[in-house]
Design an enzyme around this catalytic site. Sequence first.
Site, PDB file in Angstrom:
ATOM      1  N   HIS A 106      54.373  25.432  30.546  1.00 15.01           N
ATOM      2  CA  HIS A 106      54.604  25.680  29.119  1.00 15.01           C
ATOM      3  C   HIS A 106      54.325  24.445  28.261  1.00 15.01           C
ATOM      4  O   HIS A 106      54.165  24.570  27.045  1.00 15.01           O
ATOM      5  CB  HIS A 106      56.026  26.197  28.886  1.00 15.01           C
ATOM      6  CG  HIS A 106      57.109  25.177  28.964  1.00 15.01           C
ATOM      7  ND1 HIS A 106      57.873  24.987  30.098  1.00 15.01           N
ATOM      8  CD2 HIS A 106      57.575  24.288  28.057  1.00 15.01           C
ATOM      9  CE1 HIS A 106      58.764  24.035  29.879  1.00 15.01           C
ATOM     10  NE2 HIS A 106      58.601  23.592  28.644  1.00 15.01           N
ATOM     11  N   ASP A 136      56.073  27.940  36.389  1.00 16.43           N
ATOM     12  CA  ASP A 136      56.054  26.984  35.279  1.00 16.43           C
ATOM     13  C   ASP A 136      55.586  25.609  35.746  1.00 16.43           C
ATOM     14  O   ASP A 136      56.125  24.579  35.341  1.00 16.43           O
ATOM     15  CB  ASP A 136      57.425  26.882  34.616  1.00 16.43           C
ATOM     16  CG  ASP A 136      57.350  26.216  33.234  1.00 16.43           C
ATOM     17  OD1 ASP A 136      56.267  26.239  32.634  1.00 16.43           O
ATOM     18  OD2 ASP A 136      58.366  25.670  32.782  1.00 16.43           O
ATOM     19  N   SER A 209      60.717  18.314  29.241  1.00 21.70           N
ATOM     20  CA  SER A 209      60.045  19.303  30.092  1.00 21.70           C
ATOM     21  C   SER A 209      58.876  18.680  30.835  1.00 21.70           C
ATOM     22  O   SER A 209      58.027  18.019  30.241  1.00 21.70           O
ATOM     23  CB  SER A 209      59.541  20.467  29.250  1.00 21.70           C
ATOM     24  OG  SER A 209      60.599  21.210  28.715  1.00 21.70           O
TER      25      SER A 209
END
Length: 465
Positions: A106, A136, A209
């Site tokens: 992402h 992911d 992230s």
Amino acid sequence: MFNKFVNSLWLLMVMTSVAFAQLPDFTEMVKNNGDAVVNISTTQKAPELQMDSDQQQIPQDIPPELEDFFRHFFQGPGRGYVPRETSSLGSGFVISKDGYILTNHHVVNNASEIVVKLKDRRELLAKLVGSDESTDVALLKVDATDLPVVQIGSPEQLQVGEWVLAIGTPFGFEQSVTAGIVSAKGRSLPDGNYVPFIQTDVAINPGNSGGPLFNMQGKVVGINSQIYSRSGGYMGLSFAIPIDVAMNVAEQIKTKGKVSRGWLGVQIQDVTRQLAESFGMDRPHGALVAKVVPGGPAEKAGLQVGDIIVEFDGHVIETSGELPPIVGMTPVDEKATLKIIRQGDNEDLIAKIGLLPAQAAQLAPSSMPEITVNRLGLGVTDLTEEQREQLQVEKYGVLVQKVSKGIALDAGIQPGDVILRVQNAPVKDVADFNKIVAKLPVEKSIAMLIQRNGSPVFLAFKIDK
């Protein structure tokens, strides 16, 4: 009195020193690993209407009926349709000296440009080698040599309560370090069926992230991926992708250009207390098989609806969420041993793992007229051929048309559900269903298999009288 005070003060200082001595010191770990953690910035192009004297055109995706509106308001002097660039920030870490970098899918999804910024202030353009939305995980490559790299650890050896550390770029603040403990392992999240997440209380915020999660040996055990938050910021629930899952994905991307997953061909659910009682189990555990895909590996192995998988190739299955990640990481065509409970008896089956196919879209049931209800508070009808095709029901089953207040409603049965089985007995039609319901015992947990929006699920209930 003075001596008493001095002794008490000395004792307090000793206790404080001992307490501080037990807290971990992360300074050396950060020094040894910080160079391998990178900042990732991406650029995406998004369409936007704005002032532009050179371009005066109508967006291609505008419906014909709105073209006159856009001509009037947006094709006046100096107006047009031009792309607008947006940017985002994330983190990553170097896994090989020749420039391979791991981050989240992402973070780089739909990016037209990816820039990797090293700790020594170098900025390098990165190529997206490949990414996998299901886990992911994304793999990047920069043109560089002799880069600092992280050491890869083992999530299997990670213990709940163990200290862990994260390095990343929260809110754009580079090389930020936060620490905490492992809160839980093997967490199953709604959007992560193939990832047994590591839950921590490490402070993770937007920008973290894709960054690494280190154990106390300075080895990466996970990729920080998600937070649970009602405010958009850190609330004490952070989730990391186990590094063995990420490395498996990265290796497949490098060698095959895509990610292949093992497939068993079942739909499963958790075993509740009432369901465990109905299946004669001493406690709830395992993955309850609600559907066996025709022609799939499970059917070929002899697995049946109502079986409870309690072990897969040596891995004990306590909850249904533990099974998909293990099956997904099993190589295609490899044989696996399944330990199951079938109607109270223990059995072993051998399954040859298949390749996960694409998921098919499901259709909702059509409306039907009202009918009378039975002792469960259910009104049902036989399925037409059209309904079977629409609902993907191969044979047997009855369609729930009405649910009155009572046993069925309390159990969670809804209009539009298809009842397939009651206590392992297949429901052939309405007449057969009514016979089965009439003979159901009281004060005993009953398991009913239904299909809702294409997905099978077991429900449990008791008839009081």
